[in-house]
Design an enzyme around this catalytic site. Structure first.
Site, PDB file in Angstrom:
ATOM      1  N   ASP A 431       0.854  -1.185   0.000  1.00 60.62           N
ATOM      2  CA  ASP A 431       0.000   0.000   0.000  1.00 60.62           C
ATOM      3  C   ASP A 431       0.892   1.237   0.000  1.00 60.62           C
ATOM      4  O   ASP A 431       1.592   1.507   0.983  1.00 60.62           O
ATOM      5  CB  ASP A 431      -0.904  -0.034   1.245  1.00 60.62           C
ATOM      6  CG  ASP A 431      -1.951   1.071   1.242  1.00 60.62           C
ATOM      7  OD1 ASP A 431      -1.763   2.072   0.528  1.00 60.62           O
ATOM      8  OD2 ASP A 431      -2.951   0.928   1.980  1.00 60.62           O
ATOM      9  N   HIS A 432       0.848   1.998  -1.104  1.00 64.81           N
ATOM     10  CA  HIS A 432       1.745   3.152  -1.222  1.00 64.81           C
ATOM     11  C   HIS A 432       1.353   4.288  -0.279  1.00 64.81           C
ATOM     12  O   HIS A 432       2.125   5.237  -0.096  1.00 64.81           O
ATOM     13  CB  HIS A 432       1.742   3.661  -2.670  1.00 64.81           C
ATOM     14  CG  HIS A 432       3.006   4.357  -3.062  1.00 64.81           C
ATOM     15  ND1 HIS A 432       3.936   4.824  -2.167  1.00 64.81           N
ATOM     16  CD2 HIS A 432       3.508   4.667  -4.287  1.00 64.81           C
ATOM     17  CE1 HIS A 432       4.934   5.397  -2.795  1.00 64.81           C
ATOM     18  NE2 HIS A 432       4.702   5.307  -4.097  1.00 64.81           N
ATOM     19  N   ARG A 433       0.179   4.223   0.326  1.00 59.52           N
ATOM     20  CA  ARG A 433      -0.182   5.219   1.330  1.00 59.52           C
ATOM     21  C   ARG A 433       0.561   4.990   2.635  1.00 59.52           C
ATOM     22  O   ARG A 433       0.728   5.909   3.436  1.00 59.52           O
ATOM     23  CB  ARG A 433      -1.696   5.183   1.587  1.00 59.52           C
ATOM     24  CG  ARG A 433      -2.564   5.446   0.370  1.00 59.52           C
ATOM     25  CD  ARG A 433      -4.023   5.157   0.671  1.00 59.52           C
ATOM     26  NE  ARG A 433      -4.212   3.768   1.070  1.00 59.52           N
ATOM     27  CZ  ARG A 433      -5.368   3.271   1.506  1.00 59.52           C
ATOM     28  NH1 ARG A 433      -6.429   4.056   1.602  1.00 59.52           N
ATOM     29  NH2 ARG A 433      -5.466   2.000   1.856  1.00 59.52           N
ATOM     30  N   ALA A 435       3.653   2.922   2.862  1.00 60.78           N
ATOM     31  CA  ALA A 435       5.100   2.776   2.689  1.00 60.78           C
ATOM     32  C   ALA A 435       5.501   3.221   1.291  1.00 60.78           C
ATOM     33  O   ALA A 435       4.661   3.376   0.400  1.00 60.78           O
ATOM     34  CB  ALA A 435       5.514   1.325   2.927  1.00 60.78           C
TER      35      ALA A 435
END
Length: 461
Positions: A431-433, A435
């Site tokens: 999840d780019h939110r 990491a």
């Protein structure tokens, strides 16, 4: 006296299930507690016991049928009625009798109801709400109980039973319509949404495709023969879960390879010893331990994002979900407290859990509470794939088929030489939110180091 058995509340917010197997036949004599049928709900198979003792006089469902909580499943004859059995709906009780049945409302509750009635907008009648009744509303005690649970005022429910009697179905239908009205935007709000981008609260997730605007499918039968199959059971649950994950989580993938030559030799030396204890020493077992090592160093991959609170929930436990291929679809049972168990314990527990999962014997609890998921398709082949995160987790690690590959390495003299090494492809979706790419690279590097040095990994755990 005939009695009906309805699908009971199965807990955990489950409202429906698919009939997998019917264990009784018409004419069977059943004792209370005997299993009647097997229902699959939210990936878990549940055996439904009988609340009655008596003879089966009718079976109202078939295998493969989707049923909802409250639907009639089986009818019985004989025995005594349950204390809370639904009253006959043929005739309404006399007002005096109804008054005796219904307990007196507490003054505080009456005041609250009056306050709610005063708060109702004047246009409520225009929306189809019936005029309030005077005196007791004809309804069975179980219907009244359901109304209290759903927060429904029986005086506002349109009756469908004989003599103006309100049924349980009437209450459910009224409650669902009320929820739809609360969720539906006002006309001016809808116009505003169409005119410009919707305003969202901090952390609110935008819809990928606004509801009501999903394009309709064409008539595929125009071009040839088609077959339609219902989306049921595990496949239906998987479809909902994957759509949720893909719509809400911005996925990013990181890919690398681990040299597991030494790990494979270690595994070959000890696998028979593990098998004697009822386990199976697979690469997935070592991957679980390596993942926990990385999760402890990089806790954001063992987390979940709470958009409403704008917080990252960092979990202090390590429950690893393992994707299992079954004849019913993909299931993800969870091994708990992986950091506290040895390779031998994990080998035995994972082997037993996989077998029970494929046999449909896992409970719903065993499919919940994971903090990180591993999916290994190596036995099926493939060089790489990109898994979808198991919402609400923040990451998932995939393993493809390990292969012998020519690898350039330096020998003890420092010279370059080519030799065959057993290489395992690793894929991390995160999840780019929560990491960034650099975090993912460091995470996978820790996993690689652990897998490439199995004895060192085991000594540090």
């Amino acid at each position: 006296m005939a009695r009906t058995f309805k699908l009971p509340d199965l807990g955990e917010g489950i409202h429906e299930g698919e009939i997998i197997e019917i264990l009784v036949s018409v004419g069977d004599e059943i004792e209370e507690g005997d299993d009647l049928l097997v229902v699959e709900t939210d990936k878990a198979s549940v055996e439904i016991p009988s609340p009655y003792t008596g003879e089966v006089t009718g079976i109202e469902v078939e295998p493969g049928e989707l049923v909802h909580v409250g639907d009639t499943i089986i009818t019985f004859s004989g025995g005594e009625e349950e204390a809370e059995a639904e009253e006959p709906e043929e005739a309404a009780p006399e007002p005096e009798e109804e008054a005796r049945e219904e307990p007196e409302e507490e003054p505080e509750k009456e005041a609250e109801e009056e306050a709610r009635e005063e708060e109702q907008p004047p246009e409520e009648a225009e929306r189809g709400a019936p005029p309030e009744r005077e005196g007791p509303v004809p309804a069975a005690p179980s219907t009244r109980r359901l109304a209290r649970e759903l927060g429904v005022d029986l005086r506002n429910v349109p009756p469908s039973g004989p003599a103006g009697r309100v049924t349980s179905d009437d209450v459910r239908a009224f409650s669902e319509k009320a929820e739809e009205k609360e969720e539906a935007p006002a006309p001016e709000e809808e116009a505003r949404r169409e005119a410009k981008a919707p305003e969202r609260a901090p952390g609110e997730i935008p819809e990928v495709i606004p509801q009501g605007r999903v394009p309709s499918l064409p008539d595929f039968g125009r071009w040839g023969e088609v077959e339609r199959k219902p989306l049921r059971s595990v496949r239906r649950s998987t479809a909902k879960q994957m759509a949720l994950s893909w719509a809400q989580i911005p996925h990013v993938n990181h890919q690398d390879k681990a040299d597991i030559t030494e790990l494979e030799r270690f595994r070959e030396r000890h696998k028979e010893q593990i098998e004697e204890q009822g386990g199976k020493l697979t690469p997935t077992v070592f991957a679980m331990k390596a993942a926990v090592t990385a999760l402890k160093e990089h806790p954001r991959f063992n987390a979940s994002l709470d958009p409403e609170a704008e917080e990252i929930v960092l979990k202090q436990y390590y429950h690893i979900g393992i994707a299992v291929d079954t004849d019913r679809g993909l299931l993800v049972p969870v091994i708990r407290d992986v950091d506290k168990k040895s390779i031998t314990e994990l080998s035995v527990e994972l082997n037993e859990l996989v077998q029970r999962t494929r046999a449909g014997e896992t409970s719903l609890e065993e499919l919940q509470g994971g903090t990180f998921t591993i999916t290994n398709i190596g036995i099926l082949g493939g060089t790489a794939f990109f898994p979808i995160i198991n919402f609400p987790e923040a990451a998932i690690m995939g393993m493809a088929k390990a292969r012998w590959e020519p690898t350039v390495r330096r020998n003890e003299e420092g010279e370059l030489e080519t030799e065959p090494r057993y290489m395992l492809p690793l894929m991390l979706a995160f999840d780019h939110r929560v990491a960034d790419g650099a975090d993912a690279a460091r995470f996978v590097s820790v996993v690689k180091d652990a897998l490439e040095s199995p004895e060192k990994m085991l000594l540090t755990m």
